[in-house]
Design an enzyme around this catalytic site. Structure first.
Site, PDB file in Angstrom:
ATOM      1  N   THR A 208       0.852  -1.185   0.000  1.00 25.68           N
ATOM      2  CA  THR A 208       0.000   0.000   0.000  1.00 25.68           C
ATOM      3  C   THR A 208       0.892   1.241   0.000  1.00 25.68           C
ATOM      4  O   THR A 208       1.912   1.274   0.667  1.00 25.68           O
ATOM      5  CB  THR A 208      -0.889   0.009   1.248  1.00 25.68           C
ATOM      6  OG1 THR A 208      -1.829  -1.061   1.171  1.00 25.68           O
ATOM      7  CG2 THR A 208      -1.643   1.320   1.394  1.00 25.68           C
ATOM      8  N   ARG A 236     -14.556  -6.960  -0.407  1.00 20.76           N
ATOM      9  CA  ARG A 236     -13.865  -6.454   0.785  1.00 20.76           C
ATOM     10  C   ARG A 236     -13.221  -5.096   0.541  1.00 20.76           C
ATOM     11  O   ARG A 236     -12.620  -4.841  -0.493  1.00 20.76           O
ATOM     12  CB  ARG A 236     -12.800  -7.463   1.212  1.00 20.76           C
ATOM     13  CG  ARG A 236     -11.987  -7.056   2.451  1.00 20.76           C
ATOM     14  CD  ARG A 236     -10.679  -6.408   2.082  1.00 20.76           C
ATOM     15  NE  ARG A 236      -9.850  -6.162   3.288  1.00 20.76           N
ATOM     16  CZ  ARG A 236      -8.710  -5.491   3.283  1.00 20.76           C
ATOM     17  NH1 ARG A 236      -8.245  -4.989   2.158  1.00 20.76           N
ATOM     18  NH2 ARG A 236      -8.037  -5.311   4.398  1.00 20.76           N
ATOM     19  N   GLY A 238     -10.701  -2.260   2.652  1.00 15.11           N
ATOM     20  CA  GLY A 238      -9.851  -2.077   3.821  1.00 15.11           C
ATOM     21  C   GLY A 238      -9.877  -0.664   4.353  1.00 15.11           C
ATOM     22  O   GLY A 238     -10.831   0.090   4.141  1.00 15.11           O
ATOM     23  N   ASP A 239      -8.801  -0.289   5.022  1.00 14.52           N
ATOM     24  CA  ASP A 239      -8.767   1.016   5.684  1.00 14.52           C
ATOM     25  C   ASP A 239      -8.375   2.157   4.761  1.00 14.52           C
ATOM     26  O   ASP A 239      -8.672   3.321   5.048  1.00 14.52           O
ATOM     27  CB  ASP A 239      -7.782   0.971   6.863  1.00 14.52           C
ATOM     28  CG  ASP A 239      -6.352   0.766   6.396  1.00 14.52           C
ATOM     29  OD1 ASP A 239      -6.100  -0.236   5.692  1.00 14.52           O
ATOM     30  OD2 ASP A 239      -5.483   1.583   6.734  1.00 14.52           O
ATOM     31  N   THR A 259      -0.644   2.036   6.633  1.00 14.12           N
ATOM     32  CA  THR A 259      -0.410   0.836   5.826  1.00 14.12           C
ATOM     33  C   THR A 259      -0.332  -0.366   6.752  1.00 14.12           C
ATOM     34  O   THR A 259       0.344  -0.328   7.777  1.00 14.12           O
ATOM     35  CB  THR A 259       0.882   0.943   4.995  1.00 14.12           C
ATOM     36  OG1 THR A 259       1.149  -0.333   4.380  1.00 14.12           O
ATOM     37  CG2 THR A 259       2.085   1.340   5.841  1.00 14.12           C
ATOM     38  N   GLY A 260      -1.034  -1.434   6.398  1.00 11.33           N
ATOM     39  CA  GLY A 260      -1.015  -2.619   7.235  1.00 11.33           C
ATOM     40  C   GLY A 260      -2.291  -3.418   7.079  1.00 11.33           C
ATOM     41  O   GLY A 260      -2.965  -3.326   6.051  1.00 11.33           O
ATOM     42  N   GLY A 262      -5.769  -3.850   7.209  1.00  9.43           N
ATOM     43  CA  GLY A 262      -6.811  -2.838   7.224  1.00  9.43           C
ATOM     44  C   GLY A 262      -7.910  -3.038   8.234  1.00  9.43           C
ATOM     45  O   GLY A 262      -8.428  -2.074   8.814  1.00  9.43           O
TER      46      GLY A 262
END
Length: 345
Positions: A208, A236, A238-239, A259-260, A262
């Site tokens: 990301t 799906r 994510g964040d 980043t990671g 989410g």
């Protein structure tokens, strides 16, 4: 003779100083810089022993190109929003990162992109989710912010809006890269829903991209762009496109890009939480980022909250905090001092 010795000594000291700025992360600014910029290319299991010299050079080259693009904009008096957008464009166009061109594959074998951007001056924001034909999703996020009454658009509706705004659209095959397809195949061989918690999948979310910037007018901006997680299903999201989780900017506090994993960044509202700790508890950016990333995030679901953030506060202080073995990252300040990092050390 004595003059020559003085000259040689001066040159050695100068070279030593230059090397230091390229290999050591910046400390807190003693004077408020007129502008600064930070980028990330994802956090995860990035180990020196697993990366060839050639691959490290590739990553370093793109990270430098990206941050220098934004730095030039800021140096010439451009806005933090322009710097964030154009910097992320470089990262989206590279197949190395999980964004734009290099997005990972879904369970169905497609590529779906999420992105967001936020203006710290106005708190205006824009985001897009689940698109597969928009070449640069961060451009779509900005268009949503500036050209629509909404904050987030998704799927086909977002792509229709992108076309109406004249953004560049591509055939979905543009996003297909061999390395990301192999990642999908490796994950799918496990043939188990539990793979959502598998170490292989954790590593596959790597890449990301994000950028935060402070411009000469004192305005902050943040942006994030991603292809999500390998083998994701059921639409799906994510964040990265969620304001407050993956992206947040407020001139009163800071600008953050995450980043990671989410799901945990959403539950922790990581980007906003850092800003809130600064606003309500008077923590410094460094203190707030450490508290959230190293203490609060890992405590969600027994240590599943892995990843990192980049951030800049209103005074130009820069932070790159992560709880993983590595994070692709780079900074530049108004003196042109460049730092590029990948590994924890």
């Amino acid at each position: 003779m004595k003059l020559n010795l003085y000259l040689i000594s001066f040159l050695l000291i100068a070279m030593s100083c230059k090397k230091q700025t390229e290999t050591e992360p910046p400390s807190e600014a003693s004077e408020k810089p007129s502008f600064s910029i930070v980028i990330h290319g994802g956090a995860g299991t990035i180990l020196r022993e697993n990366m060839s010299e050639e691959k490290e050079t590739e990553y370093r080259k793109v990270l430098e190109e990206a941050i220098k693009t934004g730095h030039t904009i800021l140096k010439n008096g451009g806005t933090s929003l322009d710097a964030v957008e154009k910097t992320i464009n470089i990262l989206e166009d590279s197949p190395l990162f999980n964004a734009g061109r290099g997005a990972v594959f879904t369970f169905e074998g497609t590529n779906e992109h999420d992105a967001s951007i936020m203006d710290g001056k106005t708190l205006n924001a824009g985001a897009s989710a689940g698109t597969s034909t928009v070449k640069n999703p961060i451009n779509l996020a900005r268009a949503v912010m500036e050209k629509s009454p909404h904050v987030m658009l998704s799927g086909k509706g977002a792509e229709t809006f992108a076309e109406e705004q004249g953004l560049e659209l591509v055939d979905p095959s543009y996003f297909s890269t061999e390395s990301k397809l192999k990642s999908l195949e490796r994950v799918k061989t496990k043939n188990d829903v539990s793979l959502f918690y598998d170490d292989e999948l954790k590593a596959s979310k790597l890449g990301t991209v994000g950028c935060v910037a402070l411009d000469k007018n004192g305005n902050l901006a943040a942006g994030t762009s991603t292809g999500g997680m390998t083998n994701k299903r059921w639409g799906r999201i994510g964040d990265s496109p969620i304001i407050g989780a993956g992206t947040y900017a407020n001139n009163n506090t800071c600008a953050v890009s995450s980043t990671g994993w989410g799901e945990y960044f959403i539950r922790g509202m990581v980007a906003y939480d850092i800003s809130a700790l600064m606003a309500y508890k008077n923590l410094t950016l460094k203190e707030a980022a450490k508290e959230v990333v190293q203490n609060k995030l890992p405590n969600i679901d027994d240590g599943q909250g892995v990843g990192g953030i980049i951030a800049i506060d209103k005074n130009g202080n820069m932070v790159m905090e992560f709880n993983t073995p590595g994070m692709f990252r780079a900074t530049m300040n108004d003196n042109g001092e460049l730092y590029v990092g990948m590994f924890k050390d």
